[in-house]
Design a protein around this motif. Structure first.
Motif, PDB file in Angstrom:
ATOM      1  N   ARG A  32      11.211  -2.389 -20.442  1.00 36.10           N
ATOM      2  CA  ARG A  32      11.574  -2.030 -22.627  1.00 36.10           C
ATOM      3  C   ARG A  32      13.090  -2.673 -22.453  1.00 36.10           C
ATOM      4  O   ARG A  32      13.336  -2.949 -23.875  1.00 36.10           O
ATOM      5  CB  ARG A  32      12.060  -0.644 -22.528  1.00 36.10           C
ATOM      6  N   THR A  33      13.445  -2.713 -21.423  1.00 35.67           N
ATOM      7  CA  THR A  33      14.957  -3.530 -21.389  1.00 35.67           C
ATOM      8  C   THR A  33      14.824  -5.315 -21.884  1.00 35.67           C
ATOM      9  O   THR A  33      14.960  -5.592 -22.905  1.00 35.67           O
ATOM     10  CB  THR A  33      15.536  -3.495 -19.916  1.00 35.67           C
ATOM     11  N   PHE A  34      13.476  -5.629 -20.975  1.00 35.73           N
ATOM     12  CA  PHE A  34      13.623  -7.091 -21.156  1.00 35.73           C
ATOM     13  C   PHE A  34      12.973  -6.986 -22.560  1.00 35.73           C
ATOM     14  O   PHE A  34      13.366  -8.087 -23.231  1.00 35.73           O
ATOM     15  CB  PHE A  34      12.656  -7.446 -20.518  1.00 35.73           C
ATOM     16  N   PHE A  35      11.906  -6.174 -23.029  1.00 35.23           N
ATOM     17  CA  PHE A  35      11.385  -7.213 -24.182  1.00 35.23           C
ATOM     18  C   PHE A  35      12.346  -6.474 -25.520  1.00 35.23           C
ATOM     19  O   PHE A  35      12.496  -6.826 -26.980  1.00 35.23           O
ATOM     20  CB  PHE A  35      10.103  -5.813 -24.784  1.00 35.23           C
ATOM     21  N   GLY A  36      13.250  -5.737 -24.873  1.00 36.29           N
ATOM     22  CA  GLY A  36      14.604  -4.570 -26.338  1.00 36.29           C
ATOM     23  C   GLY A  36      15.396  -6.240 -26.289  1.00 36.29           C
ATOM     24  O   GLY A  36      15.832  -6.396 -27.080  1.00 36.29           O
ATOM     25  N   LEU A  37      15.625  -7.420 -25.443  1.00 33.46           N
ATOM     26  CA  LEU A  37      16.505  -8.318 -25.309  1.00 33.46           C
ATOM     27  C   LEU A  37      16.224  -9.197 -26.856  1.00 33.46           C
ATOM     28  O   LEU A  37      16.803 -10.233 -28.007  1.00 33.46           O
ATOM     29  CB  LEU A  37      15.963  -9.733 -24.126  1.00 33.46           C
ATOM     30  N   PHE A  38      14.943  -9.142 -27.558  1.00 32.29           N
ATOM     31  CA  PHE A  38      13.558  -9.954 -29.113  1.00 32.29           C
ATOM     32  C   PHE A  38      13.549  -9.222 -29.478  1.00 32.29           C
ATOM     33  O   PHE A  38      14.243 -10.080 -30.804  1.00 32.29           O
ATOM     34  CB  PHE A  38      12.205 -10.616 -27.756  1.00 32.29           C
ATOM     35  N   GLY A  98       5.251   1.921 -14.148  1.00 36.30           N
ATOM     36  CA  GLY A  98       6.429   3.848 -13.413  1.00 36.30           C
ATOM     37  C   GLY A  98       7.565   3.563 -13.724  1.00 36.30           C
ATOM     38  O   GLY A  98       7.136   2.914 -14.643  1.00 36.30           O
ATOM     39  N   PRO A  99       7.880   4.875 -13.664  1.00 35.97           N
ATOM     40  CA  PRO A  99       9.110   4.646 -14.684  1.00 35.97           C
ATOM     41  C   PRO A  99      10.612   3.595 -14.513  1.00 35.97           C
ATOM     42  O   PRO A  99      11.049   3.429 -15.599  1.00 35.97           O
ATOM     43  CB  PRO A  99       9.902   6.316 -14.344  1.00 35.97           C
ATOM     44  N   ILE A 100      10.270   3.408 -13.607  1.00 38.26           N
ATOM     45  CA  ILE A 100      11.620   1.845 -13.450  1.00 38.26           C
ATOM     46  C   ILE A 100      11.176   0.819 -13.961  1.00 38.26           C
ATOM     47  O   ILE A 100      11.768   0.154 -14.612  1.00 38.26           O
ATOM     48  CB  ILE A 100      11.732   1.555 -11.417  1.00 38.26           C
ATOM     49  N   TYR A 141       0.815  -1.111  -0.138  1.00 35.10           N
ATOM     50  CA  TYR A 141      -0.192   0.314   0.198  1.00 35.10           C
ATOM     51  C   TYR A 141       0.634   1.170  -0.126  1.00 35.10           C
ATOM     52  O   TYR A 141       0.199   2.212  -0.190  1.00 35.10           O
ATOM     53  CB  TYR A 141      -0.736   0.567   1.505  1.00 35.10           C
ATOM     54  N   LEU A 142       2.200   1.086   0.374  1.00 36.52           N
ATOM     55  CA  LEU A 142       3.017   2.283   0.210  1.00 36.52           C
ATOM     56  C   LEU A 142       3.818   2.570  -0.609  1.00 36.52           C
ATOM     57  O   LEU A 142       4.802   3.427  -0.747  1.00 36.52           O
ATOM     58  CB  LEU A 142       3.748   1.842   1.839  1.00 36.52           C
ATOM     59  N   ALA A 143       3.170   1.638  -1.338  1.00 37.66           N
ATOM     60  CA  ALA A 143       5.057   1.393  -2.545  1.00 37.66           C
ATOM     61  C   ALA A 143       4.683   2.249  -3.991  1.00 37.66           C
ATOM     62  O   ALA A 143       3.154   2.632  -4.404  1.00 37.66           O
ATOM     63  CB  ALA A 143       4.165   0.153  -3.982  1.00 37.66           C
ATOM     64  N   ASP A 144       5.467   2.729  -4.577  1.00 37.06           N
ATOM     65  CA  ASP A 144       6.168   3.749  -5.896  1.00 37.06           C
ATOM     66  C   ASP A 144       5.193   2.900  -6.951  1.00 37.06           C
ATOM     67  O   ASP A 144       4.710   3.448  -7.744  1.00 37.06           O
ATOM     68  CB  ASP A 144       7.364   4.379  -6.221  1.00 37.06           C
ATOM     69  N   GLU A 145       5.961   2.096  -7.277  1.00 35.03           N
ATOM     70  CA  GLU A 145       5.704   0.934  -8.697  1.00 35.03           C
ATOM     71  C   GLU A 145       5.380  -0.596  -7.635  1.00 35.03           C
ATOM     72  O   GLU A 145       6.142  -0.899  -6.846  1.00 35.03           O
ATOM     73  CB  GLU A 145       6.444   0.883  -9.034  1.00 35.03           C
ATOM     74  N   ILE A 146       4.662  -1.146  -7.925  1.00 42.80           N
ATOM     75  CA  ILE A 146       4.551  -2.561  -8.224  1.00 42.80           C
ATOM     76  C   ILE A 146       4.334  -3.327  -9.549  1.00 42.80           C
ATOM     77  O   ILE A 146       3.591  -2.875 -10.504  1.00 42.80           O
ATOM     78  CB  ILE A 146       3.674  -2.825  -7.372  1.00 42.80           C
ATOM     79  N   PHE A 147       4.901  -4.420  -9.627  1.00 45.16           N
ATOM     80  CA  PHE A 147       5.150  -5.389 -10.641  1.00 45.16           C
ATOM     81  C   PHE A 147       5.267  -6.911 -10.697  1.00 45.16           C
ATOM     82  O   PHE A 147       5.674  -7.259  -9.923  1.00 45.16           O
ATOM     83  CB  PHE A 147       5.999  -4.664 -11.936  1.00 45.16           C
ATOM     84  N   PHE A 148       4.712  -7.337 -11.742  1.00 44.97           N
ATOM     85  CA  PHE A 148       4.810  -8.897 -11.950  1.00 44.97           C
ATOM     86  C   PHE A 148       5.551  -9.675 -12.782  1.00 44.97           C
ATOM     87  O   PHE A 148       5.583  -8.995 -13.395  1.00 44.97           O
ATOM     88  CB  PHE A 148       2.973  -9.306 -11.850  1.00 44.97           C
ATOM     89  N   THR A 206      -5.011   2.865  -5.253  1.00 40.94           N
ATOM     90  CA  THR A 206      -3.913   3.438  -6.223  1.00 40.94           C
ATOM     91  C   THR A 206      -2.343   3.159  -5.557  1.00 40.94           C
ATOM     92  O   THR A 206      -2.474   3.546  -4.806  1.00 40.94           O
ATOM     93  CB  THR A 206      -3.616   4.390  -6.782  1.00 40.94           C
ATOM     94  N   ILE A 207      -1.428   2.289  -7.166  1.00 42.62           N
ATOM     95  CA  ILE A 207      -0.071   2.119  -6.791  1.00 42.62           C
ATOM     96  C   ILE A 207       0.419   3.525  -7.981  1.00 42.62           C
ATOM     97  O   ILE A 207       0.430   4.226  -8.760  1.00 42.62           O
ATOM     98  CB  ILE A 207       0.180   1.394  -7.157  1.00 42.62           C
ATOM     99  N   GLY A 208       1.247   4.644  -6.852  1.00 42.90           N
ATOM    100  CA  GLY A 208       1.819   5.962  -7.412  1.00 42.90           C
ATOM    101  C   GLY A 208       0.745   6.010  -8.532  1.00 42.90           C
ATOM    102  O   GLY A 208      -0.251   7.475  -7.891  1.00 42.90           O
ATOM    103  N   SER A 209       0.790   6.799  -9.508  1.00 44.42           N
ATOM    104  CA  SER A 209      -0.030   7.187 -10.312  1.00 44.42           C
ATOM    105  C   SER A 209      -0.978   6.486 -11.326  1.00 44.42           C
ATOM    106  O   SER A 209      -1.425   7.345 -12.278  1.00 44.42           O
ATOM    107  CB  SER A 209       1.072   8.901 -11.709  1.00 44.42           C
TER     108      SER A 209
END
Ligand SMILES: Cc1ncc(COP(=O)(O)O)c(C=O)c1O
Length: 307
Positions: free
Chosen positions: A287-293, A279-281, A248-255, A272-275
């Motif tokens: 982007r870096t992950f999908f950029g591998l492909f 989020g930016p990170i 509940y205190l996170a700026d960003e969360i991802f799976f 709501t998490i962040g905006s």
């Protein structure tokens, strides 16, 4: 209506057989007692054709999962790696989700499984974004599950066993029933664990946190890739026990997950998490992950195997 995109052939106990003929008997041990282990692997379309993502750790985890249940595979890691390439090629797929499965077959009725034959198959199908294409961009709405993950020394969380997914099914059915896309489960000690089929990352003040392997989770291969990428990008990554309220205190969360890839979370329990969007990170890592492909990220870790 089945939503599986059937392909042409399945590698079934060493042979390629037509999709419709890859069947088992109803008295198969695994159907009754959950005695199976499996993998989920993606092949991505790259400028040089389809490539398997991190095939070696996936095959290794399949053997590790089987070893915990004392299942002896009648094939080698090399044979199964070759089978993975084969099902992509022979089905003419440019990208695919691969499902290697090892199970106790037809042979005994009792729980004691040792005399049931161990069977193996590898299927490949096309499968889009697991939590939705929009979820990848905008994030998904999730709840904290009322179901805990399995307790240590009950069902081993480090084995990707079919039976463990009964816990996952309870988590995701509850979430969807309540109008969410996915649930996040706590372990029996009340610490954060993971989603029904994804690992969890939480960002606060620029630091990336993820629960440790002792929190009843499957140590994901995408989780490992994302930790490697994040550190390479200069972020601090901490693997540590985390209480529920950090969500509940996170700026960003991802799976992260082979199926879910890198999917942002935009709300937890309607907070709501962040905006309220990716989020930016998360964006930087995704982007870096999908950029591998597409080749925009250099494959410096040799994670791609062209088929
Ligand atoms: C319960 C669970 N946790 C985590 C993951 C993520 O693991 P990986 O990144 O190796 O796919 C998965 C999916 O495979 C899973 O089913």
């Amino acid at each position: 209506m089945p939503s599986i995109n059937a392909s042409k052939v399945i590698w079934f106990n060493g042979q390629l057989v037509p999709w419709e003929q890859a069947t088992v008997h109803v008295m198969t041990h695994a159907l009754h007692y959950g005695s199976s282990v499996f993998e989920g692997i993606r092949a991505y379309a790259t400028p040089r054709g389809p490539a398997l993502f991190r095939i070696q750790p996936h095959i290794r985890r399949l053997f590790d999962s089987a070893r915990i249940y004392r299942m002896e595979l009648p094939f080698t890691a090399e044979q199964l790696t070759e089978a993975c390439g084969m099902v992509v090629r022979e089905n003419g797929l440019s990208d695919a989700y691969l499902r290697p499965l090892v199970w106790r077959g037809y042979g005994v009725l009792g729980v004691m499984p040792i005399d049931a034959p161990v069977e193996v198959m590898v299927a490949a199908v096309t499968w889009g974004a697991y939590l939705g294409a929009e979820g990848l961009e905008r994030g998904v709405d999730v709840q904290v599950s009322s179901w805990n993950r399995v307790a240590s020394n009950t069902l081993p969380a480090m084995s990707k066993a079919g039976g463990n997914y009964l816990s996952s099914q309870l988590i995701v059915m509850e979430a969807v029933r309540n109008g969410y896309v996915e649930g996040i489960a706590l372990d029996v000690n009340g610490q954060l664990s993971e989603g029904s089929g994804e690992n969890l990352f939480i960002i606060r003040d620029g630091v990336i946190y993820t629960p440790p392997a002792t929190a009843a989770l499957l140590p994901g291969i995408t989780r490992d890739a994302v930790m490697t990428i994040a550190r390479h990008l200069g972020y601090e990554v901490r693997e540590q026990a985390l209480p529920r309220e950090v969500l509940y205190l996170a700026d960003e969360i991802f799976f992260t997950g082979t199926a879910a890839e890198v999917t942002p979370v935009r709300s937890v329990d309607r907070l709501t998490i962040g905006s309220g969007t990716r989020g930016p990170i998360t964006t930087h890592i995704q982007r870096t992950f999908f950029g591998l492909f597409d080749g925009s990220t250099e494959d410096r870790w040799s994670w791609l195997t062209h088929v």
